[in-house]
Structures are given as C-alpha cells and as structure tokens.
Write a protein that holds these residues in place. Structure first.
Motif, PDB file in Angstrom:
ATOM      1  N   ALA A 807       0.837  -1.207   0.000  1.00 59.65           N
ATOM      2  CA  ALA A 807       0.000   0.000   0.000  1.00 59.65           C
ATOM      3  C   ALA A 807       0.867   1.250   0.000  1.00 59.65           C
ATOM      4  CB  ALA A 807      -0.930  -0.015   1.214  1.00 59.65           C
ATOM      5  N   TYR A 808       1.987   1.211   0.730  1.00 59.24           N
ATOM      6  CA  TYR A 808       2.899   2.348   0.729  1.00 59.24           C
ATOM      7  C   TYR A 808       3.419   2.609  -0.688  1.00 59.24           C
ATOM      8  CZ  TYR A 808       6.887   5.308   1.921  1.00 59.24           C
ATOM      9  OH  TYR A 808       7.784   6.350   1.995  1.00 59.24           O
ATOM     10  N   LEU A 809       3.698   1.541  -1.428  1.00 67.28           N
ATOM     11  CA  LEU A 809       4.182   1.682  -2.803  1.00 67.28           C
ATOM     12  C   LEU A 809       3.134   2.289  -3.728  1.00 67.28           C
ATOM     13  CD1 LEU A 809       6.045  -1.700  -3.438  1.00 67.28           C
ATOM     14  CD2 LEU A 809       7.041   0.569  -3.733  1.00 67.28           C
ATOM     15  N   VAL A 810       1.951   1.675  -3.760  1.00 65.05           N
ATOM     16  CA  VAL A 810       0.995   2.015  -4.824  1.00 65.05           C
ATOM     17  C   VAL A 810       0.204   3.288  -4.553  1.00 65.05           C
ATOM     18  CG1 VAL A 810       0.765  -0.444  -5.348  1.00 65.05           C
ATOM     19  CG2 VAL A 810      -0.928   0.646  -3.887  1.00 65.05           C
ATOM     20  N   ALA A 829      -9.254   3.764  -1.799  1.00 64.73           N
ATOM     21  CA  ALA A 829      -8.791   3.191  -3.058  1.00 64.73           C
ATOM     22  C   ALA A 829      -7.307   2.822  -2.985  1.00 64.73           C
ATOM     23  CB  ALA A 829      -9.026   4.179  -4.195  1.00 64.73           C
ATOM     24  N   SER A 830      -6.509   3.657  -2.306  1.00 65.53           N
ATOM     25  CA  SER A 830      -5.080   3.367  -2.158  1.00 65.53           C
ATOM     26  C   SER A 830      -4.863   2.074  -1.372  1.00 65.53           C
ATOM     27  CB  SER A 830      -4.375   4.530  -1.463  1.00 65.53           C
ATOM     28  OG  SER A 830      -4.456   5.702  -2.242  1.00 65.53           O
ATOM     29  N   LEU A 831      -5.621   1.928  -0.303  1.00 66.69           N
ATOM     30  CA  LEU A 831      -5.475   0.733   0.521  1.00 66.69           C
ATOM     31  C   LEU A 831      -5.937  -0.522  -0.218  1.00 66.69           C
ATOM     32  CD1 LEU A 831      -6.665   2.161   3.959  1.00 66.69           C
ATOM     33  CD2 LEU A 831      -4.315   1.792   3.187  1.00 66.69           C
ATOM     34  N   VAL A 832      -7.052  -0.403  -0.959  1.00 69.70           N
ATOM     35  CA  VAL A 832      -7.549  -1.546  -1.736  1.00 69.70           C
ATOM     36  C   VAL A 832      -6.534  -1.941  -2.804  1.00 69.70           C
ATOM     37  CG1 VAL A 832      -9.304  -2.278  -3.384  1.00 69.70           C
ATOM     38  CG2 VAL A 832      -9.975  -1.092  -1.296  1.00 69.70           C
ATOM     39  N   ALA A 833      -5.968  -0.927  -3.469  1.00 63.82           N
ATOM     40  CA  ALA A 833      -4.966  -1.222  -4.494  1.00 63.82           C
ATOM     41  C   ALA A 833      -3.740  -1.886  -3.878  1.00 63.82           C
ATOM     42  CB  ALA A 833      -4.568   0.069  -5.214  1.00 63.82           C
ATOM     43  N   GLY A 834      -3.353  -1.445  -2.681  1.00 60.44           N
ATOM     44  CA  GLY A 834      -2.223  -2.062  -2.004  1.00 60.44           C
ATOM     45  C   GLY A 834      -2.481  -3.517  -1.670  1.00 60.44           C
ATOM     46  N   VAL A 835      -3.705  -3.803  -1.206  1.00 55.82           N
ATOM     47  CA  VAL A 835      -4.065  -5.187  -0.901  1.00 55.82           C
ATOM     48  C   VAL A 835      -4.039  -6.032  -2.180  1.00 55.82           C
ATOM     49  CG1 VAL A 835      -5.950  -6.684  -0.139  1.00 55.82           C
ATOM     50  CG2 VAL A 835      -5.407  -4.604   1.152  1.00 55.82           C
ATOM     51  N   ALA A 836      -4.526  -5.458  -3.289  1.00 55.23           N
ATOM     52  CA  ALA A 836      -4.539  -6.189  -4.551  1.00 55.23           C
ATOM     53  C   ALA A 836      -3.110  -6.499  -5.017  1.00 55.23           C
ATOM     54  CB  ALA A 836      -5.281  -5.379  -5.608  1.00 55.23           C
ATOM     55  N   TYR A 837      -2.211  -5.512  -4.891  1.00 53.25           N
ATOM     56  CA  TYR A 837      -0.822  -5.742  -5.319  1.00 53.25           C
ATOM     57  C   TYR A 837      -0.140  -6.761  -4.409  1.00 53.25           C
ATOM     58  CZ  TYR A 837       3.878  -4.766  -7.063  1.00 53.25           C
ATOM     59  OH  TYR A 837       5.128  -4.883  -7.615  1.00 53.25           O
ATOM     60  N   TRP A 838      -0.450  -6.708  -3.120  1.00 56.91           N
ATOM     61  CA  TRP A 838       0.065  -7.697  -2.179  1.00 56.91           C
ATOM     62  C   TRP A 838      -0.389  -9.105  -2.566  1.00 56.91           C
ATOM     63  CZ3 TRP A 838      -3.513 -10.173   1.296  1.00 56.91           C
ATOM     64  CH2 TRP A 838      -2.919 -11.107   2.148  1.00 56.91           C
ATOM     65  N   LEU A 840      -1.322 -10.163  -5.486  1.00 59.50           N
ATOM     66  CA  LEU A 840      -0.680 -10.549  -6.738  1.00 59.50           C
ATOM     67  C   LEU A 840       0.751 -11.027  -6.488  1.00 59.50           C
ATOM     68  CD1 LEU A 840      -0.649 -10.623  -9.862  1.00 59.50           C
ATOM     69  CD2 LEU A 840       0.115  -8.233  -9.807  1.00 59.50           C
ATOM     70  N   CYS A 841       1.509 -10.270  -5.696  1.00 57.27           N
ATOM     71  CA  CYS A 841       2.899 -10.636  -5.421  1.00 57.27           C
ATOM     72  C   CYS A 841       2.973 -11.944  -4.629  1.00 57.27           C
ATOM     73  CB  CYS A 841       3.592  -9.511  -4.648  1.00 57.27           C
ATOM     74  SG  CYS A 841       3.850  -8.012  -5.613  1.00 57.27           S
ATOM     75  N   THR A 842       2.067 -12.113  -3.668  1.00 55.79           N
ATOM     76  CA  THR A 842       2.053 -13.339  -2.874  1.00 55.79           C
ATOM     77  C   THR A 842       1.781 -14.552  -3.744  1.00 55.79           C
ATOM     78  OG1 THR A 842       1.274 -12.103  -0.941  1.00 55.79           O
ATOM     79  CG2 THR A 842       0.980 -14.494  -0.908  1.00 55.79           C
ATOM     80  N   ARG A 843       0.817 -14.409  -4.650  1.00 60.26           N
ATOM     81  CA  ARG A 843       0.512 -15.513  -5.559  1.00 60.26           C
ATOM     82  C   ARG A 843       1.694 -15.822  -6.468  1.00 60.26           C
ATOM     83  NH1 ARG A 843      -4.106 -17.996  -7.382  1.00 60.26           N
ATOM     84  NH2 ARG A 843      -5.331 -16.641  -6.039  1.00 60.26           N
ATOM     85  N   ALA A 844       2.371 -14.783  -6.948  1.00 60.80           N
ATOM     86  CA  ALA A 844       3.515 -14.992  -7.842  1.00 60.80           C
ATOM     87  C   ALA A 844       4.642 -15.713  -7.111  1.00 60.80           C
ATOM     88  CB  ALA A 844       4.001 -13.646  -8.379  1.00 60.80           C
ATOM     89  N   VAL A 845       4.919 -15.290  -5.879  1.00 63.57           N
ATOM     90  CA  VAL A 845       5.966 -15.949  -5.093  1.00 63.57           C
ATOM     91  C   VAL A 845       5.600 -17.416  -4.855  1.00 63.57           C
ATOM     92  CG1 VAL A 845       7.071 -16.038  -2.838  1.00 63.57           C
ATOM     93  CG2 VAL A 845       6.800 -13.854  -4.002  1.00 63.57           C
ATOM     94  N   GLY A 846       4.318 -17.659  -4.546  1.00 61.54           N
ATOM     95  CA  GLY A 846       3.873 -19.021  -4.307  1.00 61.54           C
ATOM     96  C   GLY A 846       4.049 -19.916  -5.520  1.00 61.54           C
ATOM     97  N   MET A 847       3.718 -19.384  -6.703  1.00 63.82           N
ATOM     98  CA  MET A 847       3.861 -20.176  -7.923  1.00 63.82           C
ATOM     99  C   MET A 847       5.325 -20.506  -8.201  1.00 63.82           C
ATOM    100  SD  MET A 847       1.080 -18.258 -10.392  1.00 63.82           S
ATOM    101  CE  MET A 847       1.587 -19.234 -11.808  1.00 63.82           C
TER     102      MET A 847
END
Length: 869
Positions: A807-810, A829-838, A840-847
């Motif tokens: 969230a700090y990033l986006v 909206a900033s917080l929601v976008a931060g959660v969405a990016y989190w 996405l990154c978590t899923r990518a790391v998991g894969m």
C-alpha cells in the motif's frame, strides 16, 4: 505387601548429594546443583511414602519430571514412565495396571494424583522401572527393568563414552524413551551436567542454549541427521562439542562415514550405538576410530556384555543374542506380572548378524522383517535398501496378502513398483506403493510401520481397534491428503497454515515458524490464523515446534471480553494503523506524521525475531531472501510508475535515489522508506556474515543491538554524516526495535524505554506531535505484547498489516486520481490497491516457490530445506 527395606536401591539416584554443588541441571533460565536436585528428590520421595507403590509418570523434558523419576527410584516405587504428550497412552496403561499414584508435570509443578494410600499390587523387590517397547506406547506390554539393570547400563555407557564431571549433555530425545533416559542416567552417575530442554535441533534457540551452556554432547536418531542437514549443522561453530551419539535405528553407512569425517575435522567424535529397551538401552557401540572403515557395523559389546550368533534354520545369517547385567527381568502384560522375578536371562534381539574379521558385529537384517507372499520369502529390509540405492527414502511393511511400501517425496510410483517387483521377484499385483510427504514416524523418530501398513487398499489383518485406528490416522497424516484431523476438507490445522503462509510442504514435528523461513511479511497471516485456531498465542510461538502448537489445537478462549475483542500482536496493529495514517496524511484527509518512523522500529523488531535464528550461512540466505521480497516488488512497481509518469528516474527504479538523488524534497523521494530499509537490511546481512560479528551477536543478544544503537546515534545527532542527503537518520530506530525484541526482563525493557525517551526528543526539529507518535509507538512495542481489537475489525486489521508495504508503494499513483473528488475515497482506493498488489505478489511468489521445489523433489528424494524458497 512390601516395605521400604524390600527393594534394591539405584546408586546413581541415591547418591546425588555426593556430587555437591556441581551443576546438575542447566536450562535457559537457571542452574540447579546436585545438592539442590537431591533436596527436591528427597522431598518428593518423602511425599510418595515408605510403602512401595506403583507409580505412573507422564514425563516431559523438564526438571519436575526428572525429580519425579529420581524420587521414585530413590524411594523404591516401581515406575511406569510414559511421554507427557501421549495422554491416550497414559489412560490406556492406567486402565490396565491401575497404578497407586499418577504424576504429571504441569506449569512448573508436579500434579500428584494419589489414587490410594497403600498399594493393591504385589511388587517384586528388584522391579524399578517399566518402559514401553519401541513402537508400543500405550500397549499393555511393558519391559520390566531392575535397579541393577539401570545402574549397570549407566556404568557401561559412562565407561565407553568416558563421561566425566565436566561433561554436559543436551537432551535431544524424550526421557520417556530408553535412549533419552540412558543419557540422563549415565550423566547423573558421573556427576555431569544435563542441559535440559525439549527444543528441537531445528530450532535456533536450541543451538543458542547449547553454546551458552557449553554442552559437550547430544544424542541423535537417524531422523535427527536429516534435521541437522536442514539447519546447516556442518557449518556450525560448536567449540564445546566433544561427541555425538547415534542409535534408535540404522544410520546409512555413507552418513556414518560422512559425519565421522565431519567430526574429525571439527574436533568431536561420532559414537554409533546399538540397543533395545529390553537391554535397558545399550548393547553395542562402534569405536569412533572404526566408523570410517566399518560404517555399517554396530561395533563391539558394551563393557560387561557379550554377543553370540545363533544359527537360524533356512537363513544364511544367525540371530544376534546378547547377555549382560542390563538384560531386562522380562515383560509385563498384566498387573500380576509385576510380582514376577527374572524370567529372561539372555536377550534374543531378533536381528540377523555376522561377525566381521575386524572383530565388529554387523546387523544384516531383521528376523521378523520377513513376510511370505505367494510362496516367496521377502526381506522388508532389502526392499528399503533397493529403493535407497535409487535415491528414494522408503518404508516397507507387508502381510501374506502383499507388500505395502511408502516412498517419501514426489515420485513415479508406477515406475518404482515395476523396478521393485522385478528386483525382488514379486508379481506386480502383490505390490502397493504410496507416495507420502513424510514417512510416518513415532515420537522417537523411528518409522511407524503399522501406519505404513494402514496405507494399504487391501484388507488389513485384524488388529485391536485402537491400534488400527491410530495407524490409519498416522498414515493419513503422513500422506498429507489435505484433510484435517476431523476429515473436513479445507479446515485449518497447524501444518496447513504453515504450508499456506510459508509456501513449503516439508514440515516436521520439530520445525518452527523461524526455521521454516518465516519473516515479517508472512508473520501476520500466520499468527492470526493460528490464533483463530488455537486461542491466544504465546509470545514465543514463532520459535515453538509444530508438535507443541498442535497440542494446543482446539483450545477455546474464555471471558466476556473475548466475545467482542480479540488480541492481536502489537506489531501487527502498529503496521495496520501506520499505513492508514501514512496514506491519510499524504492525501490530506488528516495530519498524523511520524508513523513511517514507527514502522522502521517495527522492521528492526521483526528482523531480530525472524532473521537472526540458525547458523551463519543459512541465516544469511534467509536474510537475502527476505530482502528480495521487499526489493523486487518495489523495483517492479516503481518501474511501472516510471513508464506511466514523469515523476521518477532510473535511480528510483534501482532504489538509489537516497544516495544519488537531489537534496531538495521532490516526488523522487516518495520511496525513501523502502530505499533506506533495503540499505539497512543489506548492511545487516553483510555485517552478520562476518564470523566474529556473528559470534558476538549470539553471545550478547541484547548488548549487541544496544551497541549498534549507540553507533547509529552518531548519525542521529549529526556527529557522523551518513551520506544520505534527505531522509532523517533512521538506523537508530531499526536497531532500537531490534533491542526491543531482545529485551526479556522488565529491567531490560526499562533500559530500552529510557533510551527511547531520551533519544526521540529533537529528532524532528521541534515537531512535538511527530516525536510523541514515535515515542508512543516504541513504548507500545516494548511493553504491550498484544492489543485488543474489535472482532469485526480483526480481519481488516490483519489484511492492512499484511499489505502495508505494498500500500505504501501504490498509493503514490492511486490517490492523486481521486484526492480532488474525495480524500476519503482516495485513501480507501489506495489501501484496496495495495491489498490487490500484495495478493498478486504473494501468488507470484507461491507459484515460483512451488514450481522450484517441485523440480527439486522430482530429482532428489531427500526433503527440501525448509524456508529456502
């Protein structure tokens, strides 16, 4: 009935006071002398009374259990010794043997359940101890051991290990297991010390304790060596270690040779040993000098013992038979057997053996490990050796209907079954192979063969309902089919939570959150799900073994307050509140500066908790992995922002703006927090990679960060220029948070609090509100382990804390689009976008993690190193 005079004393238990003020028990928090131990033993012995009674003890590796064990030996009360974590086994044996007294260790005291004043049993005067045979915990069949058995075996072990008063053994095995108990007995005999702990060898705290108490030895079963490889034992600096013992099953010859050579290089010796509960513990040992040349041998008889090999009709090798003063009196299967004297004079081991020309004995098979299938005699040990030669860890069991084999890891079971069927000459239809995540094991680390047999899809031979059920349960757990203990798909359990949040599949009983590679990014989700499952978590849950967390499962929180509030750890609440206030301040919804600096202290706090465990090289790998999880998502997002806007430069993408950027405050300084955090994490990883620095940090866990705080204050007070143009110095906050995590006592917390109160004023050039915010955050982190949060907000708090970095990033790109319309909407909206990016990154790391480990598992049979993904 017998009286106090009608029993044989156990000298090593009766003579404790003779060792005076030498340390007997050493733990993390205290030392107990032999004189002090003797006083405690005598007090409990007095409470047990002078008339001999049958006592049952549910023992843990703690002082109270040890005192209870010794008190029973001193007072002459025959003792049934059982593991503390097997309540069903205790209930089963209590029902069969009806002990007169039941003892349990709980919360630093002995729970004394006196079931009758006298005794209803006829107890033989030689009887001292009753132990379950290997793999039969809870079975009514017990091994009857005499006082002479215990004393003789302790003496022979102490002789060949040359145990002296200066030795100190760390308790790596349960004292209810004959091997673990033999370590205790032999050291008490010689006035040596016991570093008493129930920590696993995969727990960094175990090795910290080992070094702090200058332990000289530890005991290992074959599975222990797998765990040692996971934690980088070969790279550990253990200057006090004198020897390692191995028993509890056959260790592969290549590992014997490897660890013998490691010991030679490091200055310690490996003693391979052989024994059975029926021989009190030990029957043979392999002199360390012969380990490299004869790594498959069990060695020579222990002092006072002897072997002979008795031919077995139809087999090439004979059965190994042992005689000696440590051979049991016999078995007990009913209370009436407790009055019997010696019924066994030599021990038929059930092992097939041969005598090597070098004078050492070699076990080549197990007499009872043969089954006859379609007229063919199948050696189950040979089945396992065939697969081991293929690099596959396996356990085999069988009946007249067929062979059942569990193979550990991800393998082509069809191909392995075909190879195995050809190798042993069995029809393919008579062979079942099952791939499991872990081979099912007993608490001692030995393979649980009934659980292997329970994997069969064929009809299993009749067994007692309890044993069949427990075997099936163990097999189900080993197979890890995604079901919880109750069979509900998708329900949480401890291992599922760890698998989901840490992206690792290989989770052993002794693993912890830290040993599995957990860090501050995965801590939030893990702790909250565990708290929902278990109730309130202890402050040290992150270094608590999985098996101990599982024992808490199902605990229900009580109290009216907990109906409406749930405690969340303070660092989690601070992360959540901080990101909301940071974004709201930047948007202009409200003004509450200072929270980014609170987050820097939280980062140091979490660094100390999650990145400082284990040995130097594995720890460095974990630190760099955690650093990558901060840097890579940041670089990726800033790269996108660079392409979409004209606010940033290549220096931002490379996280170098704090070094080469302009001194004036511009949009290029938006990511200063992440840049400085990356610099600090990289610097700490490099610093702690230096061996002498690493040793200093381990030896002085609180003084080390306090010293770093003193150095960092040179920058805080502008005595030294850090070379970073704009951000106010923050290293001192990071290492102060580190010191908070290392503060264990009220006095230590007072010192850290005083340091915070003295150094915060003036750091923001007179901005009192900002300084008050920072001081409050530091004090909350220091003194308040958890903060009650309304249950309706708990999930949101956890989500925001997990996504705080993202969230700090986006928010720098999101909020300008909406701030003019609605500041509140811009924040949301900033917080929601931060959660969405989190997410996405978590899923990518998991894969990436799953694909990477899947590839490795397809090539290697051994378990993956936890936490290295």
């Amino acid at each position: 009935m017998t009286t106090q005079l009608d029993f044989a004393r156990v000298p090593f238990a009766a003579d404790l006071a003779g060792h005076g003020d030498r340390p007997a028990i050493l733990s993390e928090n205290f030392t107990l002398t032999y004189r002090g131990l003797a006083d405690r033993v005598d007090a409990l012995a007095l409470r047990l009374g002078t008339q001999r009674r049958l006592v049952a003890l549910a023992a843990a590796n703690d002082v109270d259990s040890l005192v209870a064990y010794l008190a029973a030996l001193v007072a002459g009360h025959p003792l049934i010794l059982l593991p503390e974590d097997k309540p069903a086994a205790l209930e089963s044996l209590v029902a069969v043997y009806d002990p007169d007294v039941v003892l349990r260790s709980a919360n630093g005291e002995i729970l004394f359940e006196e079931r009758r004043a006298g005794s209803r049993h006829e107890l033989h005067p030689d009887l001292a101890l009753l132990l379950s045979t290997s793999g039969s915990t809870g079975s009514p069949k017990l091994v009857r051991l005499s006082a002479n058995n215990l004393q003789a075996n302790a003496e022979s072990i102490a002789e060949y290990l040359n145990i002296g008063p200066a030795d100190r053994a760390a308790t790596t095995l349960p004292m209810s297991y004959c091997y673990g108990l033999s370590v205790i007995n032999s050291h008490l005999l010689r006035g040596a010390g016991l570093v008493l702990t129930d920590l696993s060898v995969v727990d960094p705290c175990f090795w910290e304790l080992f070094r702090a108490r200058e332990a000289t030895a530890f005991a290992a079963v074959p599975y222990t060596f797998e765990l040692l490889e996971r934690v980088g034992f070969d790279g550990m600096d253990l200057p006090s270690l004198r020897y390692v013992t191995q028993a509890g099953g056959r260790l592969a010859p290549d590992r014997v040779r490897s660890y013998a050579e490691l010991g030679r290089r490091k200055g310690w010796e490996l003693f391979v040993m052989y024994g059975q509960t029926e021989a009190t513990a030990r029957m043979a040992y392999l002199p360390p000098g012969l380990a490299a040349e004869h790594p498959g041998a069990i060695g020579v008889p222990v002092p006072g013992g002897a072997f002979r090999i008795e031919p077995v009709s139809g087999l090439e090798h004979g059965e190994l038979v042992y005689t000696g003063p440590n051979v049991m009196l016999g078995y007990a299967e009913t209370p009436e057997d407790l009055g019997a004297g010696r019924t066994v004079h030599e021990l038929r081991t059930g092992d097939l053996a041969r005598l090597h020309p070098a004078g050492v004995y070699e076990v080549v098979g197990r007499r009872s490990r043969f089954v006859k299938i379609v007229g063919l005699r199948v050696d189950l040990g040979q089945v396992e050796r065939i697969l081991a030669d293929l690099g596959v860890a396996a356990a085999s069991a069988g009946t007249d209907q067929g062979l059942v084999v569990a193979v550990e890891g991800s393998h082509d079971t069809q191909l392995l079954a075909k190879v195995l069927a050809q190798g042993i000459g069995l029809p393919r239809a008579a062979l079942e192979l099952h791939a499991v995540e872990h081979l099912p094991r007993l608490a001692t680390g030995k393979v649980d063969y009934p659980a292997v047999l329970a994997l069969s899809t064929r009809a299993v031979p009749k067994a007692t309902p309890s044993k069949a059920a427990s075997a099936k349960a163990a097999a189900s757990k080993a197979a890890s089919d995604g079901q919880d203990n109750g069979g509900s798909p998708g329900a949480d359990d401890v291992r599922r939570i760890f698998r989901d949040t840490l992206e690792c599949e290989d989770i052993a009983d002794g693993d912890t959150f830290v040993s599995l590679g957990g860090d501050s990014l995965s801590y939030v989700a893990t702790s909250v799900r565990l708290e929902q499952l278990l109730g309130r978590l202890p402050s040290d849950w992150h270094v608590t073994p999985v098996r101990d967390l599982e024992q808490q499962q199902g605990r229900k929180a009580a109290g009216r307050m907990r109906r409406f509030f749930a405690p969340l750890e303070t660092s989690i609440v601070l992360r959540s509140v901080a990101i909301v206030l940071i974004v709201s301040t930047h948007v202009g919804l409200l003004t509450w500066p200072g929270m980014a600096h609170v987050l820097m202290a939280v980062a140091g706090y979490n660094f100390a908790r999650f990145q400082l465990g284990g040995e130097r090289l594995p720890r460095l790998r974990r630190q760099l992995s955690s650093l990558a999880r901060v840097a890579l998502p940041s670089i990726a997002f800033i790269g996108v922002a660079y392409l979409l806007t004209d606010k940033y430069t290549l220096a931002n993408i490379l996280l170098l703006n704090s070094v080469v950027g302009p001194e004036e405050v511009t949009t290029q300084w938006h990511f200063w927090f992440i840049e400085v955090l990356v610099y600090i994490l990289l610097g700490m990883a490099a610093l702690l990679a230096i061996p002498w620095v690493d040793r200093a940090e381990r030896r002085f866990p609180l003084l080390f960060p306090l010293a770093l705080t003193g150095l960092a204050l040179l920058s805080r007070y502008d005595i030294v220029d850090p070379g970073i143009p704009h951000p106010s110095p923050t290293l001192w906050l990071f290492v102060l948070g580190w010191a908070v995590a290392r503060s264990r006592t009220a006095l230590q917390r007072c010192v850290v609090s005083l340091l915070a109160v003295l150094t915060v004023p003036g750091c923001f050039f007179g901005d009192t509100n900002r300084e008050l915010t920072l001081a409050a955050g530091l004090l909350l982190l220091t003194w308040l382990p958890a903060i009650p949060v309304p249950r309706g907000l708990q999930r949101l708090t956890v989500l925001l804390a997990s996504a705080s970095l993202y969230a700090y990033l986006v928010h720098w790109l999101v909020y300008p689009l909406l701030a003019g319309t609605s500041p509140a909407l811009a924040v949301a909206a900033s917080l929601v976008a931060g959660v969405a990016y989190w997410a996405l990154c978590t899923r990518a790391v998991g894969m990436v993690s799953r694909r990477g480990w899947g590839t490795l598992r397809s090539r290697f049979a051994r378990p993956a190193v936890p936490g290295s993904s």
